[in-house]
Design a protein around this motif. Structure first.
Motif, PDB file in Angstrom:
ATOM      1  N   THR A 143       0.840  -1.187   0.000  1.00  0.00           N
ATOM      2  CA  THR A 143       0.000   0.000   0.000  1.00  0.00           C
ATOM      3  C   THR A 143       0.885   1.250   0.000  1.00  0.00           C
ATOM      4  O   THR A 143       2.061   1.190   0.348  1.00  0.00           O
ATOM      5  N   LYS A 144       0.317   2.356  -0.385  1.00  0.00           N
ATOM      6  CA  LYS A 144       1.082   3.606  -0.469  1.00  0.00           C
ATOM      7  C   LYS A 144       1.122   4.350   0.855  1.00  0.00           C
ATOM      8  O   LYS A 144       1.933   5.267   1.030  1.00  0.00           O
ATOM      9  N   SER A 145       0.240   3.977   1.765  1.00  0.00           N
ATOM     10  CA  SER A 145       0.203   4.654   3.064  1.00  0.00           C
ATOM     11  C   SER A 145      -0.203   3.656   4.139  1.00  0.00           C
ATOM     12  O   SER A 145      -0.575   2.514   3.842  1.00  0.00           O
ATOM     13  N   SER A 146      -0.139   4.086   5.364  1.00  0.00           N
ATOM     14  CA  SER A 146      -0.478   3.214   6.488  1.00  0.00           C
ATOM     15  C   SER A 146      -1.909   2.701   6.386  1.00  0.00           C
ATOM     16  O   SER A 146      -2.799   3.377   5.856  1.00  0.00           O
ATOM     17  N   VAL A 147      -2.108   1.495   6.893  1.00  0.00           N
ATOM     18  CA  VAL A 147      -3.422   0.852   6.848  1.00  0.00           C
ATOM     19  C   VAL A 147      -3.980   0.758   8.262  1.00  0.00           C
ATOM     20  O   VAL A 147      -3.442   0.011   9.092  1.00  0.00           O
ATOM     21  N   PRO A 148      -5.025   1.504   8.564  1.00  0.00           N
ATOM     22  CA  PRO A 148      -5.565   1.487   9.927  1.00  0.00           C
ATOM     23  C   PRO A 148      -6.300   0.196  10.266  1.00  0.00           C
ATOM     24  O   PRO A 148      -6.380  -0.192  11.423  1.00  0.00           O
ATOM     25  N   ASN A 149      -6.847  -0.485   9.247  1.00  0.00           N
ATOM     26  CA  ASN A 149      -7.632  -1.694   9.476  1.00  0.00           C
ATOM     27  C   ASN A 149      -6.931  -2.901   8.854  1.00  0.00           C
ATOM     28  O   ASN A 149      -7.031  -3.146   7.657  1.00  0.00           O
ATOM     29  N   LEU A 150      -6.212  -3.670   9.673  1.00  0.00           N
ATOM     30  CA  LEU A 150      -5.477  -4.821   9.170  1.00  0.00           C
ATOM     31  C   LEU A 150      -6.358  -6.046   8.972  1.00  0.00           C
ATOM     32  O   LEU A 150      -5.866  -7.113   8.615  1.00  0.00           O
ATOM     33  N   TYR A 151      -7.653  -5.905   9.205  1.00  0.00           N
ATOM     34  CA  TYR A 151      -8.572  -7.009   8.922  1.00  0.00           C
ATOM     35  C   TYR A 151      -9.038  -6.979   7.465  1.00  0.00           C
ATOM     36  O   TYR A 151      -9.585  -7.953   6.972  1.00  0.00           O
ATOM     37  N   ASP A 152      -8.858  -5.864   6.800  1.00  0.00           N
ATOM     38  CA  ASP A 152      -9.314  -5.719   5.416  1.00  0.00           C
ATOM     39  C   ASP A 152      -8.210  -6.146   4.459  1.00  0.00           C
ATOM     40  O   ASP A 152      -7.437  -5.344   3.954  1.00  0.00           O
ATOM     41  N   TYR A 153      -8.139  -7.449   4.185  1.00  0.00           N
ATOM     42  CA  TYR A 153      -7.069  -8.009   3.376  1.00  0.00           C
ATOM     43  C   TYR A 153      -7.071  -7.502   1.937  1.00  0.00           C
ATOM     44  O   TYR A 153      -6.039  -7.542   1.254  1.00  0.00           O
ATOM     45  N   SER A 154      -8.211  -7.017   1.480  1.00  0.00           N
ATOM     46  CA  SER A 154      -8.301  -6.570   0.089  1.00  0.00           C
ATOM     47  C   SER A 154      -7.411  -5.365  -0.183  1.00  0.00           C
ATOM     48  O   SER A 154      -7.147  -5.027  -1.341  1.00  0.00           O
ATOM     49  N   GLN A 155      -6.922  -4.719   0.867  1.00  0.00           N
ATOM     50  CA  GLN A 155      -6.070  -3.546   0.681  1.00  0.00           C
ATOM     51  C   GLN A 155      -4.695  -3.923   0.133  1.00  0.00           C
ATOM     52  O   GLN A 155      -4.008  -3.084  -0.443  1.00  0.00           O
ATOM     53  N   TRP A 156      -4.267  -5.160   0.347  1.00  0.00           N
ATOM     54  CA  TRP A 156      -2.935  -5.564  -0.138  1.00  0.00           C
ATOM     55  C   TRP A 156      -2.934  -6.830  -0.982  1.00  0.00           C
ATOM     56  O   TRP A 156      -1.896  -7.329  -1.347  1.00  0.00           O
ATOM     57  N   TRP A 157      -4.112  -7.346  -1.301  1.00  0.00           N
ATOM     58  CA  TRP A 157      -4.194  -8.488  -2.211  1.00  0.00           C
ATOM     59  C   TRP A 157      -4.880  -8.070  -3.509  1.00  0.00           C
ATOM     60  O   TRP A 157      -5.837  -7.296  -3.500  1.00  0.00           O
ATOM     61  N   GLU A 158      -4.405  -8.617  -4.593  1.00  0.00           N
ATOM     62  CA  GLU A 158      -4.965  -8.291  -5.911  1.00  0.00           C
ATOM     63  C   GLU A 158      -5.124  -9.558  -6.730  1.00  0.00           C
ATOM     64  O   GLU A 158      -4.185 -10.351  -6.854  1.00  0.00           O
ATOM     65  N   TRP A 159      -6.336  -9.756  -7.262  1.00  0.00           N
ATOM     66  CA  TRP A 159      -6.554 -10.870  -8.187  1.00  0.00           C
ATOM     67  C   TRP A 159      -5.905 -10.498  -9.517  1.00  0.00           C
ATOM     68  O   TRP A 159      -6.227  -9.480 -10.117  1.00  0.00           O
ATOM     69  N   LYS A 160      -4.953 -11.311  -9.953  1.00  0.00           N
ATOM     70  CA  LYS A 160      -4.194 -10.983 -11.156  1.00  0.00           C
ATOM     71  C   LYS A 160      -4.366 -12.067 -12.206  1.00  0.00           C
ATOM     72  O   LYS A 160      -3.953 -13.219 -12.019  1.00  0.00           O
ATOM     73  N   ILE A 161      -5.009 -11.711 -13.311  1.00  0.00           N
ATOM     74  CA  ILE A 161      -5.124 -12.637 -14.427  1.00  0.00           C
ATOM     75  C   ILE A 161      -3.732 -12.939 -14.963  1.00  0.00           C
ATOM     76  O   ILE A 161      -2.939 -12.023 -15.199  1.00  0.00           O
ATOM     77  N   GLY A 162      -3.429 -14.208 -15.137  1.00  0.00           N
ATOM     78  CA  GLY A 162      -2.116 -14.600 -15.657  1.00  0.00           C
ATOM     79  C   GLY A 162      -1.080 -14.890 -14.586  1.00  0.00           C
ATOM     80  O   GLY A 162       0.049 -15.294 -14.899  1.00  0.00           O
ATOM     81  N   ALA A 163      -1.437 -14.708 -13.315  1.00  0.00           N
ATOM     82  CA  ALA A 163      -0.511 -15.069 -12.234  1.00  0.00           C
ATOM     83  C   ALA A 163      -0.610 -16.570 -11.992  1.00  0.00           C
ATOM     84  O   ALA A 163      -1.708 -17.114 -11.859  1.00  0.00           O
ATOM     85  N   ASP A 164       0.518 -17.252 -11.941  1.00  0.00           N
ATOM     86  CA  ASP A 164       0.559 -18.684 -11.651  1.00  0.00           C
ATOM     87  C   ASP A 164       1.973 -19.048 -11.231  1.00  0.00           C
ATOM     88  O   ASP A 164       2.809 -18.164 -11.047  1.00  0.00           O
ATOM     89  N   TRP A 165       2.272 -20.326 -11.127  1.00  0.00           N
ATOM     90  CA  TRP A 165       3.570 -20.720 -10.569  1.00  0.00           C
ATOM     91  C   TRP A 165       4.726 -20.288 -11.460  1.00  0.00           C
ATOM     92  O   TRP A 165       5.825 -20.007 -10.971  1.00  0.00           O
TER      93      TRP A 165
END
Length: 359
Positions: A143-165
């Protein structure tokens, strides 16, 4: 878990995101205090594996662990037979050999079956557009700045088409020069397929924890209780999560296997780097059930069914060991007793596995 109407990234995050969860929260621990003498190896260890002698121990959080979460308690007596275990996580090179020989296609590379996916989602969830419903996996983004709510995982996870091993950080990345890095974006089905090919299996949660503890009955970490040694013993997150990783341990994301000291059984990366699959169903009532018997459980294989009141639509498996995303402020899952749950069809860039083999 997090969801956001009509947005597939958050919809997927609702079901698939695993990660470290915020810390807080018995143990007359007698790990590896075998009532019998340690079992001798039945044969020479296969290449890349070591013999874990088996024995009795207290599974779960130790009394002095103030970072332990509720689902690591109560501690309970367990006995496991001896087994062989990989000295490190399965690497890109090892997984590539399996794929080259079998032609196997991982879950993250397959077309998405919406009819299957919606079974794990709330009734009435709207199907995303086909342009979004494409093969991919979850990748971490700072993230670009501090995250006050660490329960909201969507702030640092991204579904990426084409991501795999083969493309661990997205379609424009690759694993060239990273043969010795742990393979990631591995769903449970992928790990089982590799095990079948290799003539092995996934460890039970009890086996994994016994192996990680390596006889240290009262220790929070595989090296002892000194948290100041973390950066020299495990690949974790230093600095403010998820804004800045100071890389005090030498790595921002995944590290080559065996980059840090081994534990007393000769196992590497039993803390940090990437989470590892076990074969157990995740059930929040399971530890209570085992502890209530007041008896030593012999070779437990986990709950008979999955249950997680915080994620009622998914049947989840237990994962162990923590990852490069774990920090003291976020989850501290580099501790031996730490455990998390994730959906079997979930793959992320910090989830891999290692194998075991019975005698």
């Amino acid at each position: 878990m997090i969801s956001k109407p009509l947005n597939f990234i958050y919809l997927v995050s609702f079901m698939l995101i695993l990660g470290c969860k915020s810390k807080t929260e018995k143990l007359d621990n007698s790990a590896n205090s075998n009532t019998e003498s340690p079992q001798k190896p039945p044969a020479k260890a296969p290449e890349g594996m070591v013999w874990i002698p088996g024995g009795e121990f207290m599974q779960g959080a130790v009394p002095n662990d103030r970072m332990a979460m509720g689902h690591e308690k109560p501690a309970h007596k367990v006995y496991v037979d001896g087994f062989f275990m990989d000295i490190h996580e399965v690497t890109n090179n090892e997984f590539a050999k399996f794929v080259d020989e079998t032609g196997y296609v991982t879950v993250a590379e397959r077309e998405i079956d919406w009819e299957e996916m919606k079974k794990q989602l709330p009734a009435g969830t709207e199907k995303p557009h086909d342009s979004i419903l494409q093969p991919g996996s979850l990748i971490f983004k700072k993230t670009k700045s501090s995250v006050p709510n660490l329960y909201d995982y969507s702030q640092w996870w991204e579904w990426k088409i084409g991501a795999d091993w083969r493309h661990p950080n997205g379609p424009d990345t690759n694993i060239e020069g990273k043969d010795d890095h742990p393979v990631v974006h591995i769903a449970y089905e992928d790990a089982l397929a590799y095990c079948e090919w290799a003539g092995r299996r996934l460890p039970t949660e009890a086996e994994w924890e016994f192996a990680a503890r390596a006889g240290r009955s009262d220790s929070k970490f595989f090296w002892g209780d000194d948290i100041s040694q973390l950066s020299s013993h495990a690949n974790s997150w230093e600095g403010e999560f998820p804004v800045e990783n100071t890389m005090e341990d030498g790595f921002e994301r995944r590290a080559p296997v065996m980059s840090y000291p081994k534990n007393d059984f000769g196992l590497y990366d039993m803390a940090g780097n990437v989470w590892e699959w076990t074969s157990d169903w995740y059930n929040t009532n399971y530890y209570e059930e085992l502890a209530s018997s007041n008896e030593t459980t012999q070779n437990p294989t986990g709950a008979t069914r999955a249950f997680n009141p915080n994620n009622p639509y998914a049947e989840e498996r237990v994962i162990k060991g923590g990852s490069f995303l774990c920090s003291a402020s976020y989850c501290a899952s580099y501790r031996i007793s730490a455990r998390m749950a994730t959906s079997p069809d979930s793959g992320q860039e910090h989830l891999g596995f290692r194998t075991v083999m019975s005698e």
